[in-house]
Write a protein that holds these residues in place. Sequence first.
Motif, mmCIF file in Angstrom:
data_model
loop_
_atom_site.group_PDB
_atom_site.id
_atom_site.type_symbol
_atom_site.label_atom_id
_atom_site.label_comp_id
_atom_site.label_asym_id
_atom_site.label_seq_id
_atom_site.Cartn_x
_atom_site.Cartn_y
_atom_site.Cartn_z
ATOM 1 N N GLN A 111 -4.075 -0.960 -0.662
ATOM 2 C CA GLN A 111 -4.602 0.131 0.163
ATOM 3 C C GLN A 111 -6.002 -0.193 0.660
ATOM 4 O OE1 GLN A 111 -4.202 3.473 -2.478
ATOM 5 N NE2 GLN A 111 -2.036 3.780 -2.023
ATOM 6 N N SER A 112 -6.806 -0.764 -0.209
ATOM 7 C CA SER A 112 -8.159 -1.153 0.181
ATOM 8 C C SER A 112 -8.129 -2.269 1.224
ATOM 9 C CB SER A 112 -8.940 -1.602 -1.057
ATOM 10 O OG SER A 112 -10.238 -2.025 -0.730
ATOM 11 N N VAL B 280 -3.078 0.006 -5.228
ATOM 12 C CA VAL B 280 -4.417 0.452 -4.823
ATOM 13 C C VAL B 280 -5.199 -0.660 -4.138
ATOM 14 C CG1 VAL B 280 -6.579 1.444 -5.641
ATOM 15 C CG2 VAL B 280 -4.430 2.131 -6.705
ATOM 16 N N ALA C 151 -7.560 4.837 -1.672
ATOM 17 C CA ALA C 151 -7.927 3.861 -2.700
ATOM 18 C C ALA C 151 -9.058 4.389 -3.573
ATOM 19 C CB ALA C 151 -8.334 2.539 -2.036
ATOM 20 N N ALA D 274 0.838 -1.205 0.000
ATOM 21 C CA ALA D 274 0.000 0.000 0.000
ATOM 22 C C ALA D 274 0.868 1.248 0.000
ATOM 23 C CB ALA D 274 -0.915 -0.014 1.224
#
Length: 380
Positions: free
Chosen positions: A317-318, A314, A344, A309
């Motif tokens: 990150q989620s 992305v 994200a 992340a």
Amino acid sequence: MIRALLLQACRIAPVAFFATGVLVAVPSLAETAKKGPSVTADEAVKDEKDTAAETKPVPAEDKAEVKKDGAEKPVDGPSTGLSVLDRMGADLPALPAEKPFAGKVDEAYGAFQRGRYLTAMELALPRAQLGDSAAQTLVAEILDRGLGVKRDRNQAMFWYEQSAKGGDPTGMFKYAILLMERSASKEDRKKADELMKKSAELGNASAQFNYAQVLVADSPGDKGLRDALPYYEKSAEQGIADAQYAVSQIYLNLPDLPEEKTKRAREWLLRAARAGFDTAQLDLGMWLVNGTGGERDYDAGFKWLKRAADGGNVVAQSKVAQLYINAIGTRPDPIEAAKWFVLARRAGLNDPSLEDFYLGLTDEQQKAGITAANKYRSGS
């Protein structure tokens, strides 16, 4: 290309997070340094004089006679200047003798490595004109990338072709790549595949990976993966991160492989992740959290997902936002979860479950999450 081909061929389904339990990290043990009683300046001077009068020189041969079980506690204070090896009574090991370099020094390539591209060209071009295949590859590389000279891909292609004809594996690989990029004819494509295979068989790691890609593209499904696997493995052994990632996916998903290979799937994924391949870092984090290819390790899984992340992945990150919500591998933190969700979403990935979580936060928490995301993006 690697990800699309492998996902299509292996039919790898996305792995869901499971939070069936939470690992409790054992707190690390730490020893607290003990401080002696405080003294005044006059007492310190008096003690220093008394110590100097009572201290006797210790013969060198007695330095090794140190009680190993800590019966005598060393005096607190700065080092007397003895090294660790001196305290142990051991001499420094002798340095191994240097092996003389018996190979041929390539001054042109040495200049290229030091960034002296014009010098490299001046040294390599005469050799290239005399048929030196390694020099031809170097000249082609300089022209292809425009290093110190005007970029000329036509001339680069000419010199790569000469190098390939001369049997240089790197020249074969580069010429095959240019043929694939610049020509749509079946004849050139066939020629490129043959050169790629020959370069791979001569040990070029990049050619091994790319020829494996060719085999998977030409024969989707298990057959193509089985044909490509030996080339992926050879490339992975030479440190190509994309190949290491491919090997991990094939070892995990291809049926009927020997057990000694399937057991090494996570090992290859770890090597790719350590090499900085963000997709491998993402997958490794998910494997560790879900117990794929080995035991669960929530803490390590969180760290790898966080690393991906931080690198801008992305999807990672989620996933990190989900870990903060569910306290998997980390403490629960709604502000951090909101921050990673915002990052994200700004990058184009909007998870409905995270959207619901975010909308359920208070206005203050939402604002704090946005502020944290803004600070993260700005590097402050």
